[in-house]
Design an enzyme around this catalytic site. Structure first.
Site, mmCIF file in Angstrom:
data_model
loop_
_atom_site.group_PDB
_atom_site.id
_atom_site.type_symbol
_atom_site.label_atom_id
_atom_site.label_comp_id
_atom_site.label_asym_id
_atom_site.label_seq_id
_atom_site.Cartn_x
_atom_site.Cartn_y
_atom_site.Cartn_z
ATOM 1 N N ARG A 13 6.734 28.306 10.952
ATOM 2 C CA ARG A 13 7.518 28.064 9.732
ATOM 3 C C ARG A 13 7.128 26.718 9.118
ATOM 4 N NH1 ARG A 13 11.441 26.780 14.030
ATOM 5 N NH2 ARG A 13 12.059 24.601 13.729
ATOM 6 N N TYR A 153 11.011 9.283 17.241
ATOM 7 C CA TYR A 153 10.112 10.006 16.322
ATOM 8 C C TYR A 153 9.031 9.077 15.768
ATOM 9 C CZ TYR A 153 8.863 13.028 12.337
ATOM 10 O OH TYR A 153 8.198 13.814 11.422
HETATM 11 P P1 NAI Z 1 9.974 22.598 11.344
HETATM 12 O O1 NAI Z 1 11.094 22.155 12.194
HETATM 13 O O2 NAI Z 1 10.243 23.428 10.128
HETATM 14 O O3 NAI Z 1 8.884 23.372 12.239
HETATM 15 C C1 NAI Z 1 8.486 22.851 13.473
HETATM 16 C C2 NAI Z 1 7.488 23.789 14.117
HETATM 17 O O4 NAI Z 1 7.125 23.209 15.385
HETATM 18 C C3 NAI Z 1 8.033 25.161 14.422
HETATM 19 O O5 NAI Z 1 7.009 26.128 14.192
HETATM 20 C C4 NAI Z 1 8.360 25.116 15.918
HETATM 21 O O6 NAI Z 1 8.250 26.376 16.545
HETATM 22 C C5 NAI Z 1 7.274 24.182 16.398
HETATM 23 N N1 NAI Z 1 7.602 23.519 17.664
HETATM 24 C C6 NAI Z 1 8.648 22.704 17.945
HETATM 25 N N2 NAI Z 1 8.610 22.317 19.237
HETATM 26 C C7 NAI Z 1 7.505 22.885 19.787
HETATM 27 C C8 NAI Z 1 6.918 22.878 21.071
HETATM 28 N N3 NAI Z 1 7.460 22.186 22.094
HETATM 29 N N4 NAI Z 1 5.779 23.600 21.288
HETATM 30 C C9 NAI Z 1 5.212 24.300 20.271
HETATM 31 N N5 NAI Z 1 5.718 24.336 19.027
HETATM 32 C C10 NAI Z 1 6.847 23.655 18.786
HETATM 33 O O7 NAI Z 1 9.196 21.257 10.962
HETATM 34 P P2 NAI Z 1 8.332 20.844 9.683
HETATM 35 O O8 NAI Z 1 9.202 20.079 8.754
HETATM 36 O O9 NAI Z 1 7.557 21.985 9.198
HETATM 37 O O10 NAI Z 1 7.368 19.746 10.356
HETATM 38 C C11 NAI Z 1 6.043 20.038 10.790
HETATM 39 C C12 NAI Z 1 5.388 18.729 11.183
HETATM 40 O O11 NAI Z 1 5.378 17.837 10.067
HETATM 41 C C13 NAI Z 1 6.099 17.994 12.320
HETATM 42 O O12 NAI Z 1 5.155 17.409 13.174
HETATM 43 C C14 NAI Z 1 6.881 16.936 11.588
HETATM 44 O O13 NAI Z 1 7.137 15.828 12.389
HETATM 45 C C15 NAI Z 1 5.942 16.599 10.442
HETATM 46 N N6 NAI Z 1 6.576 15.977 9.307
HETATM 47 C C16 NAI Z 1 7.564 16.610 8.601
HETATM 48 C C17 NAI Z 1 8.166 15.977 7.528
HETATM 49 C C18 NAI Z 1 9.228 16.615 6.701
HETATM 50 O O14 NAI Z 1 9.767 15.945 5.815
HETATM 51 N N7 NAI Z 1 9.568 17.870 6.904
HETATM 52 C C19 NAI Z 1 7.771 14.619 7.127
HETATM 53 C C20 NAI Z 1 6.731 14.056 7.934
HETATM 54 C C21 NAI Z 1 6.162 14.726 8.990
#
Ligand code: NAI
Length: 245
Positions: A13, A153
């Site tokens: 996602r 984080y």
């Molecule tokens: P989200 O929470 O929508 O998706 C997270 C994804 O990581 C999911 O597919 C989940 O299944 C997977 N995941 C979580 N723990 C896991 C594990 N132990 N092993 C394998 N997969 C795992 O997060 P989002 O917002 O899409 O974030 C994606 C990346 O972008 C993350 O690394 C986040 O830190 C980074 N990010 C997000 C920001 C935001 O504003 N949404 C800003 C800056 C960085």
């Protein structure tokens, strides 16, 4: 990138799904790893197949080194040798430092930083042998600026930048590039839980005045994974609407 195999962690996602889809549109076959939500992962696979890619979703906790290595083996057996690794899986467990438990600190480091290390360690032997490979790590401007309530984080994301630069130096002569993308404030499940006041406060720190889209991040990853970025390694590309200048 026709026919190349890409592996995106956390691809079920949000940003990871957008990255997977962009790479599929670029011509890659794509495997995604996810933590728990099978339906979301299945939906990503359907979207990838509709974009013309061969696709695969594997449930795998990247903080478990053996599971990460096994997932890499399964992807290579099913789709073929991996050419592009995107370390996107990430979690938050926010809280002020004074009250943060060791468990919450460790859990975030284990997934966001150690998880990326596990994936890189599993993919690198193949990349080095083939004298080709692209690694893109999704960090965050939090790791560059610091952010109150995110000691765990921000530490994990700052660590990811150190990991990126170190591995980039280690394998630069072997045809492998290692870069990071640092998103700012992006519209996903991770930010959906914020209340209106926190959202407005966050937006006020963005000179462009809007929240970013997962596709904004995916476009940066697509560039770094492409042949066009062949002479780019060890860089951190911010995608943050000017949040951290
Ligand atoms: P989200 O929470 O929508 O998706 C997270 C994804 O990581 C999911 O597919 C989940 O299944 C997977 N995941 C979580 N723990 C896991 C594990 N132990 N092993 C394998 N997969 C795992 O997060 P989002 O917002 O899409 O974030 C994606 C990346 O972008 C993350 O690394 C986040 O830190 C980074 N990010 C997000 C920001 C935001 O504003 N949404 C800003 C800056 C960085």
């Amino acid at each position: 990138m026709n026919g190349k195999i890409a592996l995106v962690t956390g691809g079920s996602r949000g940003i990871g799904r957008a990255i997977a889809l962009q790479l599929a549109k670029d011509g890659c076959d794509v495997a995604v790893l996810y933590a728990g939500r099978r339906e979301a992962a299945d939906q990503t696979v359907s979207l990838l197949e509709a974009a013309g890619a061969r696709a695969l979703a594997i449930q795998c906790d990247v903080s478990d080194g053996e599971a990460a290595a096994a997932a890499v083996g399964e992807v290579e057996k099913t789709l073929g040798p991996i050419a592009i690794l995107v370390n996107n899986a990430g979690i938050i467990r926010d809280g002020l430092t004074m009250r943060m438990s060791s468990e919450d600190f460790r859990a975030v480091i284990d997934v966001n930083l150690t998880g990326a290390f596990h994936m890189i360690r599993a993919c690198l032997p193949g990349f080095v042998r083939r004298r080709a490979g692209r690694i893109v790590n999704i960090t965050s401007v939090s790791g560059m600026m610091g952010n109150p309530g995110q000691a765990n984080y921000a530490s994990s994301k700052a660590g990811l930048i150190g990991l990126t630069k170190t591995v980039a130096r280690e394998v630069a002569s072997r045809g492998v590039t290692v870069n990071a993308v640092a998103p700012g404030f992006i519209e996903t499940d991770m930010t959906a839980g914020m209340n209106e006041a926190a959202l407005q406060k966050g937006l006020s720190a963005v000179p462009m005045g809007r929240i970013g889209k997962p596709e904004d991040v995916a476009n940066a990853v697509s560039f770094l994974a492409s042949d066009a970025a062949g002479y780019v390694t060890g860089c951190v590309l911010k995608v943050d609407g000017g949040m951290y200048i």
